[in-house]
Design a protein around this motif. Sequence first.
Motif, mmCIF file in Angstrom:
data_model
loop_
_atom_site.group_PDB
_atom_site.id
_atom_site.type_symbol
_atom_site.label_atom_id
_atom_site.label_comp_id
_atom_site.label_asym_id
_atom_site.label_seq_id
_atom_site.Cartn_x
_atom_site.Cartn_y
_atom_site.Cartn_z
ATOM 1 N N GLU A 1 54.966 41.171 42.027
ATOM 2 C CA GLU A 1 55.147 39.718 42.119
ATOM 3 C C GLU A 1 55.771 39.344 43.461
ATOM 4 N N GLU A 2 56.702 40.170 43.921
ATOM 5 C CA GLU A 2 57.311 39.932 45.231
ATOM 6 C C GLU A 2 56.300 40.148 46.356
ATOM 7 N N VAL A 3 55.431 41.143 46.190
ATOM 8 C CA VAL A 3 54.391 41.389 47.181
ATOM 9 C C VAL A 3 53.457 40.182 47.263
ATOM 10 N N LYS A 4 53.033 39.675 46.118
ATOM 11 C CA LYS A 4 52.146 38.506 46.087
ATOM 12 C C LYS A 4 52.811 37.304 46.758
ATOM 13 N N LYS A 5 54.110 37.162 46.542
ATOM 14 C CA LYS A 5 54.843 36.052 47.150
ATOM 15 C C LYS A 5 54.834 36.189 48.676
ATOM 16 N N CYS A 6 55.027 37.409 49.171
ATOM 17 C CA CYS A 6 55.002 37.645 50.623
ATOM 18 C C CYS A 6 53.646 37.261 51.212
ATOM 19 N N VAL A 7 52.583 37.666 50.529
ATOM 20 C CA VAL A 7 51.232 37.366 51.006
ATOM 21 C C VAL A 7 50.995 35.867 51.036
ATOM 22 N N GLU B 1 53.303 33.407 51.155
ATOM 23 C CA GLU B 1 54.172 32.742 52.129
ATOM 24 C C GLU B 1 53.645 32.901 53.558
ATOM 25 N N LYS B 2 52.987 34.021 53.842
ATOM 26 C CA LYS B 2 52.425 34.245 55.178
ATOM 27 C C LYS B 2 51.054 33.600 55.344
ATOM 28 N N GLY B 3 50.529 33.053 54.258
ATOM 29 C CA GLY B 3 49.241 32.368 54.331
ATOM 30 C C GLY B 3 48.057 33.301 54.498
ATOM 31 N N LEU B 4 48.198 34.562 54.095
ATOM 32 C CA LEU B 4 47.105 35.518 54.229
ATOM 33 C C LEU B 4 46.122 35.370 53.069
ATOM 34 N N THR B 5 44.858 35.597 53.357
ATOM 35 C CA THR B 5 43.826 35.517 52.325
ATOM 36 C C THR B 5 42.973 36.779 52.352
ATOM 37 N N TYR B 6 42.345 37.062 51.239
ATOM 38 C CA TYR B 6 41.486 38.244 51.135
ATOM 39 C C TYR B 6 40.167 38.008 51.867
ATOM 40 N N PRO B 7 39.568 39.080 52.444
ATOM 41 C CA PRO B 7 40.003 40.481 52.393
ATOM 42 C C PRO B 7 41.166 40.763 53.347
ATOM 43 N N LEU B 8 41.998 41.704 52.935
ATOM 44 C CA LEU B 8 43.128 42.160 53.735
ATOM 45 C C LEU B 8 42.918 43.641 54.056
ATOM 46 N N CYS B 9 43.730 44.150 54.964
ATOM 47 C CA CYS B 9 43.750 45.598 55.139
ATOM 48 C C CYS B 9 45.170 46.086 54.908
ATOM 49 N N VAL B 10 45.281 47.279 54.374
ATOM 50 C CA VAL B 10 46.578 47.897 54.102
ATOM 51 C C VAL B 10 46.562 49.303 54.695
ATOM 52 N N LYS B 11 47.720 49.749 55.156
ATOM 53 C CA LYS B 11 47.839 51.097 55.717
ATOM 54 C C LYS B 11 49.301 51.493 55.755
ATOM 55 N N PRO B 12 49.603 52.788 55.739
ATOM 56 C CA PRO B 12 51.004 53.229 55.765
ATOM 57 C C PRO B 12 51.695 52.807 57.056
ATOM 58 N N GLU B 13 52.995 52.526 56.958
ATOM 59 C CA GLU B 13 53.751 52.172 58.159
ATOM 60 C C GLU B 13 53.804 53.359 59.120
#
Length: 352
Positions: A85-91, A93-105
Amino acid sequence: MKTLKRFAERLANWELWPFALIYAPLGPLWLWYAAKAKAFWWFSPANPTLTFAGFDGEGKKEMYDQLPSEFYPQTIYIQPSLTFEEVKKCVTEKGLTYPLCVKPEVGLKGLLFRKVDSEEKLKIYHERIGLEYLIQPLVEAPMEVSVFYYRYPNQPKGVISGFLQKEMMHVYGDGKQSLWELITQHPKAQYRLEEMRIKHETMLNVVLPAGEKYILTHAANLNRGARFTNLHKLIDEKLLSIFDPLSHRCQWYYGRYDLKCNSIEELKDGKFIVLEFNGAGAEPNHVYNSNFSWLGALKVFAHHWKVLYEIGRYNYRHNGVRYWGNREGRRWMKAASKHGELLERLDREILI
């Protein structure tokens, strides 16, 4: 017979050999530089603003924080302790929309890079990775390129020694064969059949329309099957003028930029996005897919090691940048190796 044929093909093509085997003849050169520097980690002063000169195990945040914000994607750093739920909130708040990309820091060879086109897939990734990772908008620019750059600290201008275009591993439909049949005939995918079978399980029996492009992996890394095209003839002063200011700003003297852009013309006009900067551990990857012999590639690698040694020596002697201690470097490399093994395992397990 197929297994024997593939073994013979690997044996004949040095680019398919294990990394350690490719570089084995350069072992004495490493020791020579270590003896001259009186430090086994003789490269460590080369990029003073990157941990361990960016050789291995460095995080992306350290790199992004030194770049002008307009040159890299909007980035959210996600800790595994966050609830979804916190992750969704971050997304949101930043105004990001799908598709997204994810990768390790802290990444390696494109492992765990994923295109995420739904909240459900993001949830799976978040709950399974157990590591800090990044969420970024998917950069849709059509060209991905690598630029290998180095500059001696006492020189105002650097050198671009490598320039290439990277194309994600893909197949084209012919209206007759299934995706699986196309995969088994692909010159690189045929060596990764188990991975392809799992990742594209729901599509394997689909017959793609003639001419339709289907991406097999969204990470444009050599070890993920990407195709490289050498652009060396397009290196010029205009291209160099883009990277000299970044080198001066960030004190990055040696490494490889991986970039997205709309065209080479726009890149030379300063319109691009930096996906990553790989420091002292960066490979001059322009030797691959470019008809270099193994001996020819070794000469390129040896030349770049010489440059790396000289940059490190200058920073040590004139700029007060220390060499890492032997034990200190071993501990760092051991931790990086352990982290890499974890990424390898998770990459096989998180199939989205």
